[in-house]
Design a protein around this motif. Structure first.
Motif, short mmCIF file in Angstrom:
data_model
loop_
_atom_site.label_atom_id
_atom_site.label_comp_id
_atom_site.label_asym_id
_atom_site.label_seq_id
_atom_site.Cartn_x
_atom_site.Cartn_y
_atom_site.Cartn_z
N UNK A 136 0.81 -1.22 0.00
CA UNK A 136 0.00 0.00 0.00
C UNK A 136 0.84 1.27 0.00
N UNK A 137 2.09 1.19 0.41
CA UNK A 137 2.95 2.35 0.41
C UNK A 137 4.41 1.93 0.40
N UNK A 138 5.25 2.75 -0.23
CA UNK A 138 6.68 2.46 -0.33
C UNK A 138 7.44 3.76 -0.06
N UNK A 139 8.52 3.68 0.72
CA UNK A 139 9.42 4.82 0.82
C UNK A 139 10.79 4.39 0.31
N UNK A 140 11.42 5.28 -0.44
CA UNK A 140 12.76 5.04 -0.95
C UNK A 140 13.75 5.86 -0.13
N UNK A 141 14.75 5.21 0.42
CA UNK A 141 15.75 5.91 1.23
C UNK A 141 16.87 6.45 0.34
N UNK A 142 17.69 7.29 0.93
CA UNK A 142 18.72 7.98 0.17
C UNK A 142 19.72 7.03 -0.49
N UNK A 143 19.89 5.85 0.09
CA UNK A 143 20.85 4.91 -0.50
C UNK A 143 20.23 4.05 -1.60
N UNK A 144 18.93 4.30 -1.90
CA UNK A 144 18.28 3.57 -2.98
C UNK A 144 17.48 2.36 -2.53
N UNK A 145 17.51 2.04 -1.23
CA UNK A 145 16.71 0.93 -0.72
C UNK A 145 15.24 1.36 -0.64
N UNK A 146 14.34 0.38 -0.72
CA UNK A 146 12.91 0.67 -0.62
C UNK A 146 12.30 -0.14 0.53
N UNK A 147 11.52 0.54 1.36
CA UNK A 147 10.79 -0.11 2.44
C UNK A 147 9.32 -0.05 2.10
N UNK A 148 8.62 -1.18 2.24
CA UNK A 148 7.22 -1.19 1.85
C UNK A 148 6.35 -1.74 2.96
N UNK A 149 5.10 -1.26 2.97
CA UNK A 149 4.09 -1.74 3.91
C UNK A 149 3.14 -2.63 3.13
N UNK A 150 3.00 -3.87 3.57
CA UNK A 150 2.18 -4.85 2.85
C UNK A 150 1.19 -5.49 3.79
#
Length: 386
Positions: free
Chosen positions: A243-257
């Motif tokens: 439902x949502x994703x944040x991309x961090x400065x190093x290019x990694x992505x964290x997502x809520x599922x």
């Protein structure tokens, strides 16, 4: 016991809120709610929850229900929504009414110091700068209920703002994600309302089919989280699990599922800042199977492009976008215009209605009224070809 007011309890978010209240009867008490015209539902919920006050907002039903049912006071008309949220026994207000009518009770809740579980995206889209000024002035806690914004809310809370490069809203793609573009002009209302994942009201389902709903959410995310439009992205995700994703400065992505059910964000917003204390639905990652993500085709979804245009313009442009869309969707649901005419009406309004930057509510409402009048006149004149 936390007192809850639900504005728009007969809609999809409202009915999901009732499910959550039933699961947590020891934590929450339904103190007030509104319905538009569903008197049978109002009676059933009064008998089940014994609220203090209920509002019937359909003006045609004025006095139909009497002034009291059981021990519950009955009010009438949209203006009474603000009375529901001001009750001293109400701690949290779920704003689940559809459209710009949600703004006045939302402002009343802000000024009364209530926690707001906001599901009425049009309030922020249409009146974002004003609402944010009032939230800051009254130090109001506002927690988003939309599944995408609630997911981002939880992700952003767990990460330093300076380490977030971008946020991403996911979209199912709506009813016509794979339909040839040339066939969109001829789709019926019935086809449009057949959403592949979510069970929602007709207006929001039509919005979803054209990704205009996602455009509204982009503007809402801007006002909720303070990210620029260059930092807010949209991806098509047919499974509706992330439902949502944040991309961090190093290019990694964290997502809520999570499983696509509104009880997750509703329970989170009601309990926040306390975590939801028990499992709502058990869905292990092994059941997810496939997670697909791809960029939206703006030739298929021109309304999304217009939303970014309105958001970047600022001022009342988002108000014009929202009002034009509401009027155009109503015309489509009445089978008076085609599905593909909706973004054409929006674009026409954005081009014709002058932009401004009001300081008060009336300034925004004036542009809202001007836009709705323009769309109706444009339709009558045939200014936008069906």
């Amino acid at each position: 016991m936390v007192g809850v007011s639900v504005l728009g309890i007969s809609g999809s978010v409202g009915s999901s809120t009732v499910k959550v209240l039933r699961q947590f009867r020891d934590s929450f008490s339904l103190r007030s709610f509104s319905v538009h015209s569903n008197l049978e539902l109002a009676k059933a919920l009064i008998e089940e929850f014994s609220p203090e006050v209920v509002s019937i907002t359909d003006s045609k039903l004025e006095g139909k229900f009497g002034s009291q049912y059981k021990s519950t006071t009955i009010l009438y008309g949209e203006e009474s929504l603000s009375d529901l949220v001001r009750l001293g026994t109400v701690d949290v207000v779920v704003t689940a009414v559809v459209g710009a009518r949600g703004v006045k009770p939302t402002i009343a809740a802000i000024e009364a110091g209530k926690k707001i579980a906001i599901a009425n995206k049009e309030t922020l889209v249409t009146f974002g700068p004003l609402i944010n000024r009032l939230v800051a002035k009254h130090k109001t806690l506002m927690v988003p209920v939309d599944s995408e914004h609630n997911a981002l809310f939880q992700l952003i809370e767990r990460e330093k703002r300076s380490n977030i490069r971008a946020i991403t809203l996911t979209a199912s793609g709506g009813s016509f994600r794979t339909l040839p573009i040339e066939e969109l002009e001829h789709v019926s209302v019935k086809q449009t309302l057949n959403h592949p994942t979510w069970s929602m009201g007709p207006k929001i389902t039509v919005d979803s089919a054209g990704l205009i709903n996602k455009g509204l959410e982009v503007i809402e995310a801007h006002f909720l989280f303070g990210f620029s439009y260059d930092e807010i992205e949209v991806v098509i995700h047919p499974q509706s699990l992330t439902h949502g994703i944040i991309e961090t400065m190093d290019g990694a992505c964290l997502q809520y599922t999570s499983h696509p059910d509104m009880i997750y964000p509703i329970a989170h917003s009601l309990f926040y800042p306390t975590p939801t204390p028990k499992m709502l639905i058990e869905r292990k990652p092994s059941t997810w199977k496939t997670l697909e993500f791809f960029p939206p085709d703006l030739s298929r979804y021109p309304g999304l492009k217009l939303a970014y245009q309105a958001g970047r313009a600022g001022g009342v442009a988002p108000s014009v976008f929202n009002a034009a869309n509401e009027e155009a969707v109503a015309l489509f649901l009445e089978e008076r215009i085609s599905f593909t005419a909706i973004p054409k009406f929006i674009e026409s309004a954005l081009n014709k209605i002058s932009n401004s930057f009001p300081e008060d509510l009336e300034g925004y409402l004036e542009k809202d009224r001007e836009t709705r009048s323009y769309i109706q006149k444009d339709f009558v004149k045939g200014g936008v070809t069906i």
